[in-house]
Design a protein around this motif. Structure first.
Motif, PDB file in Angstrom:
ATOM      1  N   UNK A 199       0.877  -1.188  -0.109  1.00  0.00           N
ATOM      2  CA  UNK A 199      -0.016   0.132   0.093  1.00  0.00           C
ATOM      3  C   UNK A 199       0.840   1.231   0.022  1.00  0.00           C
ATOM      4  N   UNK A 200       1.772   1.230   0.704  1.00  0.00           N
ATOM      5  CA  UNK A 200       2.806   2.285   0.745  1.00  0.00           C
ATOM      6  C   UNK A 200       3.392   2.661  -0.687  1.00  0.00           C
ATOM      7  N   UNK A 201       3.883   1.562  -1.471  1.00  0.00           N
ATOM      8  CA  UNK A 201       4.384   1.992  -2.652  1.00  0.00           C
ATOM      9  C   UNK A 201       3.366   2.373  -3.806  1.00  0.00           C
ATOM     10  N   UNK A 202       1.882   1.919  -3.413  1.00  0.00           N
ATOM     11  CA  UNK A 202       1.226   2.141  -4.514  1.00  0.00           C
ATOM     12  C   UNK A 202       0.256   3.302  -4.286  1.00  0.00           C
ATOM     13  N   UNK A 203      -0.129   3.498  -2.680  1.00  0.00           N
ATOM     14  CA  UNK A 203      -0.807   4.338  -2.457  1.00  0.00           C
ATOM     15  C   UNK A 203      -0.277   5.691  -1.590  1.00  0.00           C
ATOM     16  N   UNK A 204       0.787   5.385  -1.106  1.00  0.00           N
ATOM     17  CA  UNK A 204       1.384   6.270  -0.051  1.00  0.00           C
ATOM     18  C   UNK A 204       1.550   5.970   1.359  1.00  0.00           C
ATOM     19  N   UNK A 205       2.086   6.890   2.084  1.00  0.00           N
ATOM     20  CA  UNK A 205       2.239   6.499   3.652  1.00  0.00           C
ATOM     21  C   UNK A 205       0.755   6.288   4.211  1.00  0.00           C
ATOM     22  N   UNK A 206      -0.273   7.235   3.953  1.00  0.00           N
ATOM     23  CA  UNK A 206      -1.546   7.602   4.813  1.00  0.00           C
ATOM     24  C   UNK A 206      -2.061   6.180   4.881  1.00  0.00           C
ATOM     25  N   UNK A 207      -2.223   5.622   3.410  1.00  0.00           N
ATOM     26  CA  UNK A 207      -2.781   4.247   3.521  1.00  0.00           C
ATOM     27  C   UNK A 207      -2.073   3.198   4.238  1.00  0.00           C
ATOM     28  N   UNK A 208      -0.812   3.279   4.124  1.00  0.00           N
ATOM     29  CA  UNK A 208       0.061   2.107   4.847  1.00  0.00           C
ATOM     30  C   UNK A 208      -0.073   2.329   6.164  1.00  0.00           C
ATOM     31  N   UNK A 209      -0.204   3.429   6.832  1.00  0.00           N
ATOM     32  CA  UNK A 209      -0.233   3.623   8.245  1.00  0.00           C
ATOM     33  C   UNK A 209      -1.397   2.836   8.683  1.00  0.00           C
ATOM     34  N   UNK A 210      -2.506   3.619   8.083  1.00  0.00           N
ATOM     35  CA  UNK A 210      -3.985   2.964   8.352  1.00  0.00           C
ATOM     36  C   UNK A 210      -3.931   1.535   8.299  1.00  0.00           C
ATOM     37  N   UNK A 211      -3.533   0.596   7.527  1.00  0.00           N
ATOM     38  CA  UNK A 211      -3.509  -0.586   7.245  1.00  0.00           C
ATOM     39  C   UNK A 211      -2.357  -1.293   8.305  1.00  0.00           C
ATOM     40  N   UNK A 212      -1.397  -0.603   8.466  1.00  0.00           N
ATOM     41  CA  UNK A 212      -0.484  -1.069   9.388  1.00  0.00           C
ATOM     42  C   UNK A 212      -0.839  -1.159  10.844  1.00  0.00           C
ATOM     43  N   UNK A 213      -1.246  -0.010  11.351  1.00  0.00           N
ATOM     44  CA  UNK A 213      -1.933   0.154  12.582  1.00  0.00           C
ATOM     45  C   UNK A 213      -3.018  -0.818  13.088  1.00  0.00           C
TER      46      UNK A 213
END
Lengths: 599, 81
Positions: free
Chosen positions: A140-154
């Motif tokens: 998600x980070x690579x494709x959509x950016x940090x905000x999506x990654x953080x939401x998914x990661x947390x």
């Protein structure tokens, strides 16, 4: 006499634990063990701890600790992939489901798994593997950016430790009930063992133990269907006995009783099964739950990852042999030969009878003598512990790479992140222990934990699949689509449990169920499947709309992340019989044949 | 730093299944002479004997795989020299 305590699985999600809603203790035990059985159980603990200590020296770098060095063969990746899902809650819960609903329960292993696993192998694995990401949030980070990654990661970190705690709680309760073992001792022995071997060996240790567990589960459980069918007088006699005992009810079909919600006890028709289970729940779980995907991402090559996933599909299709058939045999053998009729949990608790949930342990107690019973119990313990270890290892990876590194400490050394991975494994287990005790003292928590996976995983699939197949999807679209899907899931859950003037998480409001599941007859499972499908549509819809209103990334930025912009690495000439697409097609045809045979 | 070659996973599984098989097979043979007090369905099939045998067989098969892989690795190392 009080009996097993957990409710039937709330949804067709295979990791969804069927857990207790009544935390009362029981003094009776279903199984009696001999010293030989205990030796067999003890040997298992010695071996798993030994594996953890042995593997520590092979997990010094981040790549080794979090991704097992990306050296797994297709067979090990496939066995681990399917074993991480084959928990004891699954075998016991789905055997109970087969006793209660007949063959309908087998859909979890057919349309509820195989198409999604094959899709992961043929389509999605390419993007996961080529992007060289460590995790699904990493993609998600690579494709959509940090905000999506953080939401998914947390959200994933939060979810995995809680689910691990539920697994721990359920194991302690099952062992207490079946064997009379002390609840606290079960919690601490299992959790310390898991914490030690995952903290030492990381994913490598988890994978080793999952493959070991696969063999133990089959060796410990396969005797039940074999002996059961012998005792029932063969397959045809078993079906005839079931049909004779339940006139007017169809327990032995996969599809012919799904024409209308009124035709089957699940209160569901074929649309819920196909769209809810077959698409939303199944694809969400198998294609984007990192606990699963991590196992095959650790394969040594893209082809090994794809073939490992296809191997996983074949193994998954075999699981009904040790899960569904024992449930059906319970209907035929227990009633006819032993005079035991199983009842719902609530009835069992008031009348002192046996509940549906006891069908597999009862069948084990019927056939397995000293030694064999120890093997069966070891298989159960191994199933619980590998479920915990899978959650802990996935938590350690996502926490370290997708939460701690981007949000807390961006520029530490690789050794620091490995150390964080080891410590987060221990802390994750500790949080899981707290969850297990919370579940013991506040049983209503379990109702929420049972649906937790659906809140996050299903919307995530909508966002990830659009990201892989549609280059127009934007960062804003991905983030808002994911968030909207989560909110829709939570909103649907609240809606079906709201009554005029109050909220009751344990009961469904038929008026609201009619809106979500298209029938007031729908039971928990049907409601969850329809909810999953609507959540998926919301996440896809919002992602598309927001993407069309915002600026897309350039093709250069999307290289190796999106269909059409990804170069498949040349892994040399491959004969047709080694190609994952060929075997995926074979497995898909097999799936169709099985569905026709048991139509 | 050079690390030793990792023992294959099949070694651990094969060893454990072999030991389990021996224990269950032994218990089955013992029960031929001294039947357990508790009665089990289909006890006359002496399932513990043949299932213990299956576990021993699977254990040995997996262990053989490991030995074959080690020998193959040894041969290729020889050729490299």
């Amino acid at each position: 006499m009080k009996r097993l305590f957990w409710s039937l699985p709330a949804v067709f999600i295979n990791t969804m634990p069927a857990v207790a809603r009544t935390p009362d203790l029981h003094s009776t035990r279903l199984l009696s063990v001999t010293p030989l059985d205990l030796i067999i159980v003890l040997l298992y603990f010695v071996v798993v701890l030994g594996i953890g200590f042995y593997l520590k020296k092979y997990t010094r770098t981040g790549e080794e600790f979090f991704m097992a060095g990306r050296k797994m063969t297709a067979w090990i990746a496939g066995l681990s992939f399917i074993s991480a899902n084959l928990s004891s809650l699954e075998t016991m819960g789905w055997s109970a489901m087969a006793y209660q609903y007949g063959m309908l329960g087998a859909h979890a292993y057919l349309i509820g798994a195989i198409p999604a696993i094959l899709f992961l192998a043929v389509v999605m694995m390419t993007f996961y593997y080529i992007s060289k990401t460590h995790s699904v949030p990493g993609y998600l980070k690579l494709r959509y950016g940090e905000a999506s990654r953080s939401l998914a990661g947390i959200s994933f970190s939060f979810m995995t430790v809680l689910v691990c705690g539920v697994n721990m709680f359920a194991m302690a309760k099952v062992m207490q009930m079946l064997l009379g073992w002390n609840f606290d001792l079960c919690i601490w022995v299992s959790s310390v063992t898991v914490a030690v071997y995952v903290a030492l060996g990381g994913l490598l240790s988890a994978v080793f133990n999952e493959v070991l567990q696969f063999f133990l589960i089959w060796l410990g459980t396969l005797l039940v269907p074999i002996l059961g069918i012998i005792e029932a007088g063969g397959w045809s006699n078993m079906l005839a006995t079931i049909n004779a005992q339940h006139p007017g009810q169809n327990f032995t079909s996969l599809w012919s009783n799904l024409g209308s919600p009124a035709d089957n006890p699940m209160g569901m028709d074929w649309t819920g099964m196909v769209f809810g289970l077959g698409i939303a729940v199944s694809f969400g779980y198998w294609c984007t739950d990192f606990l699963q995907v991590q196992r095959v991402m650790a394969a040594k090559s893209l082809r090994a990852a794809q073939n490992g996933t296809v191997i996983g599909a074949v193994l998954k299709m075999l699981v009904p042999i040790i899960v569904t058939i024992p449930g059906l045999l319970g209907l035929a053998v227990l009633t006819q030969k032993a005079g035991i009729t199983l009842v719902p949990e609530s009835v069992a608790q008031t009348t002192g009878g046996h509940s549906y949930n006891e069908v597999l342990p009862l069948m084990m107690a019927r056939y397995l003598g000293p030694g064999l019973l120890g093997l069966g119990i070891t298989a159960m313990i191994a199933g619980f512990m590998s479920g915990m270890a899978g959650n802990v290892s996935a938590f350690a990876t996502v926490w370290t790479y997708d939460v701690y590194r981007p949000l807390v400490n961006k520029s530490a050394s690789d050794a620091h992140y490995v150390s964080m991975g080891r410590w987060s494994s221990i802390i994750g287990v500790f949080i899981a222990i707290l969850t297990a005790y919370a579940a013991k003292f506040f049983s209503n928590i379990l109702i929420y934990l049972q649906v937790l996976v659906m809140f996050f995983i299903i919307p995530l699939f909508g966002v990830v699949i659009l990201g892989m197949l549609w280059k127009r999807a934007t960062s804003a679209g991905g983030f808002w689509g994911f968030l909207a899907g989560i909110l829709a899931s939570i909103g649907e859950f609240m809606y079906v449990h709201v009554f005029p003037g109050y909220f009751d998480a344990a009961h469904l409001n038929p008026d609201h169920v009619r809106v979500i599941a298209l029938s007031p007859l729908a039971q928990d499972m049907a409601v969850n499947m329809y909810s999953a499908f609507w959540s998926l549509l919301v996440s896809i819809g919002v992602t598309v709309i927001v993407s069309l209103l915002t600026r897309p990334k350039s093709d250069e930025e999307l290289k190796d992340l999106v269909y059409g912009l990804t170069r498949i690495p040349d892994e040399g000439p491959t004969p047709w019989y080694k190609h994952p697409n060929f075997w995926a097609a074979v497995v898909f045809v097999l799936l169709i044949v099985v569905n026709i045979i048991f139509w | 730093m050079e690390r030793t070659h990792r023992i294959e996973i099949w070694f651990f599984i094969g060893s454990l299944l072999f030991v389990y098989g021996i224990l269950i097979l032994g218990a089955g043979l013992y029960h031929l002479v001294h039947p357990p007090l508790q009665q089990f369905a289909l006890a006359d099939l002496h399932v513990d004997i043949w299932w213990g045998g299956v576990a021993v067989d699977v254990g040995i098969s997996l262990y053989s795989q490991v030995l074959a892989a080690v020998e193959q690795r040894g041969e290729s190392n020889e050729q490299d020299r």
